[in-house]
Enzyme design. Structure first.
Site, PDB file in Angstrom:
ATOM      1  CB  CYS A   1      -5.671  24.753  -6.370  1.00 41.70           C
ATOM      2  SG  CYS A   1      -6.949  24.049  -7.442  1.00 41.70           S
TER       3      CYS A   1
ATOM      4  CG  HIS B   1      -3.990  18.411 -20.401  1.00 39.84           C
ATOM      5  ND1 HIS B   1      -3.137  17.808 -19.500  1.00 39.84           N
ATOM      6  CD2 HIS B   1      -4.214  19.661 -19.924  1.00 39.84           C
ATOM      7  CE1 HIS B   1      -2.856  18.663 -18.529  1.00 39.84           C
ATOM      8  NE2 HIS B   1      -3.504  19.790 -18.762  1.00 39.84           N
TER       9      HIS B   1
ATOM     10  CG  HIS C   1      -1.345  17.973 -13.775  1.00 42.76           C
ATOM     11  ND1 HIS C   1      -1.534  19.102 -14.548  1.00 42.76           N
ATOM     12  CD2 HIS C   1      -0.339  17.277 -14.354  1.00 42.76           C
ATOM     13  CE1 HIS C   1      -0.665  19.083 -15.562  1.00 42.76           C
ATOM     14  NE2 HIS C   1       0.077  17.993 -15.464  1.00 42.76           N
TER      15      HIS C   1
ATOM     16  CG  ASP D   1      -2.617  18.574  -2.805  1.00 43.95           C
ATOM     17  OD1 ASP D   1      -3.734  18.234  -3.246  1.00 43.95           O
ATOM     18  OD2 ASP D   1      -1.942  19.477  -3.330  1.00 43.95           O
TER      19      ASP D   1
ATOM     20  NE  ARG E   1      -4.905  20.341  -4.969  1.00 45.63           N
ATOM     21  CZ  ARG E   1      -4.026  20.882  -5.826  1.00 45.63           C
ATOM     22  NH1 ARG E   1      -4.447  21.574  -6.866  1.00 45.63           N
ATOM     23  NH2 ARG E   1      -2.728  20.727  -5.637  1.00 45.63           N
TER      24      ARG E   1
ATOM     25  CB  CYS F   1      -5.818  20.465  -9.985  1.00 44.89           C
ATOM     26  SG  CYS F   1      -5.591  22.220 -10.163  1.00 44.89           S
TER      27      CYS F   1
END
Length: 157
Positions: free
Chosen positions: A66, A103, A106, A110, A119, A121
């Site tokens: 990704c 932060h 996310h 999937d 996942r 990410c």
């Protein structure tokens, strides 16, 4: 929300690089494929890049193609918080450090090739890696798509 680690924006700016501040405190995203931890494959622990709270074990990291480091579960469920993110004209589930509210990235349901189907990410700039670290906290349980708020099966980045 009350966090264990609370600092002013000025304090965070003093402690973090401009790029890390943008990602961690302003919910920015580093360009895909640019992160220094993307290809990290040594054993160890990934900590929050802002407050150094333990977040992920290296053995929970997997290659997702990704463009960002991906994990299938946090070190323990309480290590992260989830918030609905409606930016970019889509609904996603943002992952935050539960200790300082920074932060991290996310989470998406999937990754059927993983034990959780999830996942996580994460931005490399949001993480601090310590190789060969001892386990700090035992994971309470492994999250899956059914108990991550706002994540519906089939969503992806």
């Amino acid at each position: 929300m009350e966090y264990q680690v609370v600092k002013s924006a000025a304090q965070w700016r003093k402690e973090l690089s401009a790029e890390a501040y943008h990602v961690l405190r302003e919910a920015g995203t580093e360009p895909p494929g640019s992160g220094k931890l993307l290809d990290e494959d040594r054993p160890g622990i990934y900590y929050c890049g802002a407050c150094r709270a333990p977040l992920f074990r290296a053995n929970e990291k997997f290659t997702s193609y990704c463009g960002w480091p991906a994990f299938f579960a946090p070190l323990r469920p309480a290590a992260v918080l989830y918030r609905e993110d409606n930016s970019l004209a889509q609904v996603r589930t943002e992952v935050l450090c539960s200790s300082c509210g920074s932060h991290l990235g996310h989470v998406f349901p999937d990754a059927p090739q993983t034990p959780t189907g999830l996942r996580y990410c994460m931005n490399s700039l949001a993480l601090y890696f310590v190789p060969d670290a001892e386990s700090i906290v035992d994971r309470e349980s492994t999250p899956d798509a059914e108990n991550v708020p706002g994540v519906e099966p089939g969503e992806s980045k």
